[in-house]
Design an enzyme around this catalytic site. Structure first.
Site, PDB file in Angstrom:
ATOM      1  N   CYS A 102       0.814  -1.229   0.000  1.00 48.71           N
ATOM      2  CA  CYS A 102       0.000   0.000   0.000  1.00 48.71           C
ATOM      3  C   CYS A 102       0.844   1.274   0.000  1.00 48.71           C
ATOM      4  O   CYS A 102       1.452   1.581  -1.017  1.00 48.71           O
ATOM      5  CB  CYS A 102      -0.984  -0.051   1.154  1.00 48.71           C
ATOM      6  SG  CYS A 102      -2.432   0.972   0.849  1.00 48.71           S
ATOM      7  N   HIS A 201      -3.493  -5.499   2.418  1.00 52.76           N
ATOM      8  CA  HIS A 201      -3.206  -5.676   3.841  1.00 52.76           C
ATOM      9  C   HIS A 201      -3.850  -7.000   4.273  1.00 52.76           C
ATOM     10  O   HIS A 201      -4.311  -7.795   3.452  1.00 52.76           O
ATOM     11  CB  HIS A 201      -3.855  -4.539   4.647  1.00 52.76           C
ATOM     12  CG  HIS A 201      -3.387  -3.167   4.289  1.00 52.76           C
ATOM     13  ND1 HIS A 201      -2.164  -2.671   4.669  1.00 52.76           N
ATOM     14  CD2 HIS A 201      -3.985  -2.181   3.566  1.00 52.76           C
ATOM     15  CE1 HIS A 201      -2.036  -1.422   4.230  1.00 52.76           C
ATOM     16  NE2 HIS A 201      -3.119  -1.111   3.550  1.00 52.76           N
TER      17      HIS A 201
HETATM   18  N1  GLN Z   1      -1.984   6.942   2.103  1.00 51.23           N
HETATM   19  C1  GLN Z   1      -2.130   6.038   0.982  1.00 51.23           C
HETATM   20  C2  GLN Z   1      -3.554   6.110   0.370  1.00 51.23           C
HETATM   21  O1  GLN Z   1      -4.481   6.517   1.026  1.00 51.23           O
HETATM   22  C3  GLN Z   1      -1.821   4.611   1.396  1.00 51.23           C
HETATM   23  C4  GLN Z   1      -2.784   4.088   2.457  1.00 51.23           C
HETATM   24  C5  GLN Z   1      -2.340   2.780   3.070  1.00 51.23           C
HETATM   25  O2  GLN Z   1      -1.140   2.474   3.180  1.00 51.23           O
HETATM   26  N2  GLN Z   1      -3.326   1.981   3.542  1.00 51.23           N
HETATM   27  O3  GLN Z   1      -3.746   5.690  -0.766  1.00 51.23           O
END
Ligand code: GLN
Length: 257
Positions: A102, A201
């Protein structure tokens, strides 16, 4: 009197990048999965946390992990990651296995344009760019099922950014259930050599033992030679968790099949 335990036949060195900052939604579970599947096979896994300002030579490691984080956390580590970028790219081109998730995945591309339009630079391991459509846009949230070269992969996504792959950039998988990179082109994540980037995740590895073993085998063969094999393990618990996540994702209205 028993003698000292025999030295493990294999040892692997894992670098965990920014573990305290980039660890949203329990991505640390990926380290636990790798550690477990090494331990039961008698492989020693040495984990080194690499934080902002720490020296880091990727050539001294066999595996690299990086978890996710919100825009604020990504901004906190970006400058340090960019400084480490050239060495990471060279190591990935030398076959270094990696799993980046992510927010970490986004910064292994060229850049991430965040929800305020601010540009967070990446390290261009993957030929991709991520753009957040703005604070009023829906986030991509929910359970995901992918079709990948290593079979079905399940996980959970929660991201605002939309990722677009360059023309020759290989995805990690194709979306069966969920949004994936951008909710438009059916791709999810990215691959370059033994480096995997993904939005999933969950954490990802405990529910996808085939991916865990793929990373471990790539690391072992890179360090000890191509004839290394990984004995199979009893994956009953992992497969039960996998099926459970797949069933939850199947109830999502959205998806390709
Ligand atoms: N901040 C990034 C987004 O919102 C990644 C979010 C995350 O790592 N869950 O796309």
């Amino acid at each position: 009197m028993t003698g000292p335990a025999p030295a493990p036949r294999y040892q692997l060195r894992l670098a965990h990048l920014y573990p305290d900052v980039m660890n949203i939604y329990g991505d640390r579970g990926n380290v636990l999965a790798l550690r477990y599947r090494c331990q039961v096979r008698g492989i020693e896994l040495k984990v080194t946390d690499v934080n902002v300002g720490d020296p880091f030579d990727p050539a001294a490691f066999d595996l690299v992990l990086m978890g996710g984080g919100q825009d604020r956390e990504q901004r906190r580590i970006a400058e340090d990651l960019v400084a480490k970028g050239p060495a990471i790219r060279a190591a990935v081109d030398d076959g270094l296995p990696a799993l980046v998730v992510c927010g970490g995945f986004q910064l292994w591309g060229h850049r991430y344009v965040d929800h305020e339009g601010g540009v967070i630079p990446g390290i261009s391991v993957f030929d991709l760019e991520t753009r957040h459509p703005g604070p009023r846009a829906d986030r991509c949230i929910g359970d995901v099922v992918l079709s990948t070269g290593a079979g079905d992969v399940v996980g959970f996504e929660n991201h605002g950014g939309r990722t677009y792959l360059g023309p020759g950039q290989e995805p990690f998988g194709r979306v069966r259930r969920g949004f994936g990179n951008n909710a438009e082109d059916g791709t999810e994540g990215a691959r370059r050599g033994n480096a995997i980037g993904t939005y999933l995740h969950g954490s990802l590895l405990p529910k996808n033992p085939a991916i865990t073993d793929e990373l471990l085998l790539a690391a072992l063969r890179r360090r000890y030679g191509a004839d290394v094999e990984l004995p199979p393990l009893d994956d009953a618990a992992e497969q039960a968790a996998h099926r459970s996540a797949e069933a939850i994702a199947a109830r999502r209205s959205r998806g390709a099949d």
